[in-house]
Design a protein around this motif. Structure first.
Motif, PDB file in Angstrom:
ATOM      1  N   UNK A  17       0.794  -1.221   0.000  1.00  0.00           N
ATOM      2  CA  UNK A  17       0.000   0.000   0.000  1.00  0.00           C
ATOM      3  C   UNK A  17       0.828   1.273   0.000  1.00  0.00           C
ATOM      4  N   UNK A  18       2.151   1.154   0.041  1.00  0.00           N
ATOM      5  CA  UNK A  18       2.976   2.359   0.065  1.00  0.00           C
ATOM      6  C   UNK A  18       3.507   2.714  -1.330  1.00  0.00           C
ATOM      7  N   UNK A  19       2.785   2.270  -2.341  1.00  0.00           N
ATOM      8  CA  UNK A  19       3.155   2.614  -3.710  1.00  0.00           C
ATOM      9  C   UNK A  19       2.642   3.997  -4.095  1.00  0.00           C
ATOM     10  N   UNK A  20       1.792   4.581  -3.259  1.00  0.00           N
ATOM     11  CA  UNK A  20       1.247   5.912  -3.503  1.00  0.00           C
ATOM     12  C   UNK A  20       0.973   6.566  -2.154  1.00  0.00           C
ATOM     13  N   UNK A  21       0.770   7.857  -2.170  1.00  0.00           N
ATOM     14  CA  UNK A  21       0.471   8.591  -0.949  1.00  0.00           C
ATOM     15  C   UNK A  21       1.383   9.788  -0.773  1.00  0.00           C
ATOM     16  N   UNK A  22       2.463   9.809  -1.531  1.00  0.00           N
ATOM     17  CA  UNK A  22       3.406  10.929  -1.554  1.00  0.00           C
ATOM     18  C   UNK A  22       4.247  10.739  -2.816  1.00  0.00           C
ATOM     19  N   UNK A  59       5.762  -1.777  -9.985  1.00  0.00           N
ATOM     20  CA  UNK A  59       6.218  -3.148 -10.205  1.00  0.00           C
ATOM     21  C   UNK A  59       6.794  -3.783  -8.936  1.00  0.00           C
ATOM     22  N   UNK A  60       7.263  -2.952  -8.006  1.00  0.00           N
ATOM     23  CA  UNK A  60       7.795  -3.485  -6.740  1.00  0.00           C
ATOM     24  C   UNK A  60       6.747  -4.366  -6.074  1.00  0.00           C
ATOM     25  N   UNK A  61       5.540  -3.847  -5.952  1.00  0.00           N
ATOM     26  CA  UNK A  61       4.492  -4.561  -5.218  1.00  0.00           C
ATOM     27  C   UNK A  61       3.894  -5.690  -6.047  1.00  0.00           C
ATOM     28  N   UNK A  62       4.063  -5.637  -7.359  1.00  0.00           N
ATOM     29  CA  UNK A  62       3.602  -6.722  -8.228  1.00  0.00           C
ATOM     30  C   UNK A  62       4.600  -7.872  -8.261  1.00  0.00           C
ATOM     31  N   UNK A  63       5.875  -7.571  -7.966  1.00  0.00           N
ATOM     32  CA  UNK A  63       6.963  -8.562  -8.023  1.00  0.00           C
ATOM     33  C   UNK A  63       7.753  -8.548  -6.714  1.00  0.00           C
ATOM     34  N   UNK A  64       7.052  -8.573  -5.595  1.00  0.00           N
ATOM     35  CA  UNK A  64       7.711  -8.396  -4.301  1.00  0.00           C
ATOM     36  C   UNK A  64       8.790  -9.442  -4.041  1.00  0.00           C
ATOM     37  N   UNK A  83      13.117  -1.181 -10.794  1.00  0.00           N
ATOM     38  CA  UNK A  83      12.111  -0.747  -9.832  1.00  0.00           C
ATOM     39  C   UNK A  83      12.133   0.722  -9.451  1.00  0.00           C
ATOM     40  N   UNK A  84      12.964   1.526 -10.088  1.00  0.00           N
ATOM     41  CA  UNK A  84      13.018   2.944  -9.745  1.00  0.00           C
ATOM     42  C   UNK A  84      12.832   3.796 -10.985  1.00  0.00           C
ATOM     43  N   UNK A  85      11.958   4.786 -10.872  1.00  0.00           N
ATOM     44  CA  UNK A  85      11.804   5.772 -11.936  1.00  0.00           C
ATOM     45  C   UNK A  85      12.959   6.757 -11.822  1.00  0.00           C
TER      46      UNK A  85
END
Length: 152
Positions: free
Chosen positions: A84-89, A96-101, A148-150
């Motif tokens: 759940x920390x893929x958004x909020x700030x 993809x981090x949370x899709x491929x943990x 995993x990083x933009x």
């Protein structure tokens, strides 16, 4: 006989509270935590990179001090990526981090491994070995960043 049971009960309660505390983390707090960790990592990694590239004078003691810090910071980073920390700030973390943990965790484990080796090798004072292990550690960073990083 009562003491071991009390200790086990206390440990079980602590583990339960830690799990609840982690689950209750607000996404923006998790993002701030991980960004702070990566800022500290970069603060220490950057000067080592400058030494390895010959842009600043080689200082084995300073390199070793920073390598030890990196080895202490690296194991703490994964904690900053709860579900759940893929958004909020604002974040550079890709969804993809949370899709491929599992893959992400494996890459983070590699960073931890390589940074520990960097700290160990740095104790030797052997410049060539330190530079070589730095490159391995940087490769572990790059392996995660590439996927995993933009990058801006």
């Amino acid at each position: 006989m009562l003491r071991p049971r009390l200790v086990l009960a206390a440990l079980a309660a602590s583990a339960g509270l830690a799990a609840i505390a982690t689950a209750a983390v607000k996404p923006e707090s998790a993002i701030a935590y991980r960004q702070a960790g990566y800022t500290m990592l970069g603060w220490n990694f950057g000067p080592m990179a400058q030494m390895v590239r010959g842009k600043t004078p080689w200082d084995a003691a300073e390199f070793a001090r920073r390598a030890e810090r990196v080895a202490q910071i690296a194991p703490q980073l994964l904690e900053g990526f709860p579900e759940g920390s893929d958004a909020g700030a604002k974040t550079d973390a890709k969804p993809e981090i949370w899709k491929n943990m599992d893959d992400f965790k494996a890459k983070m484990d590699e960073l931890v491994k390589q940074s520990k080796l960097l700290a160990e090798v740095s104790k030797s004072g052997d410049e060539a070995k330190m530079k070589e292990q730095f490159k391995e550690t940087a490769g572990a960073c790059k392996g995660c960043h590439d996927k995993y990083r933009n990058e801006e």
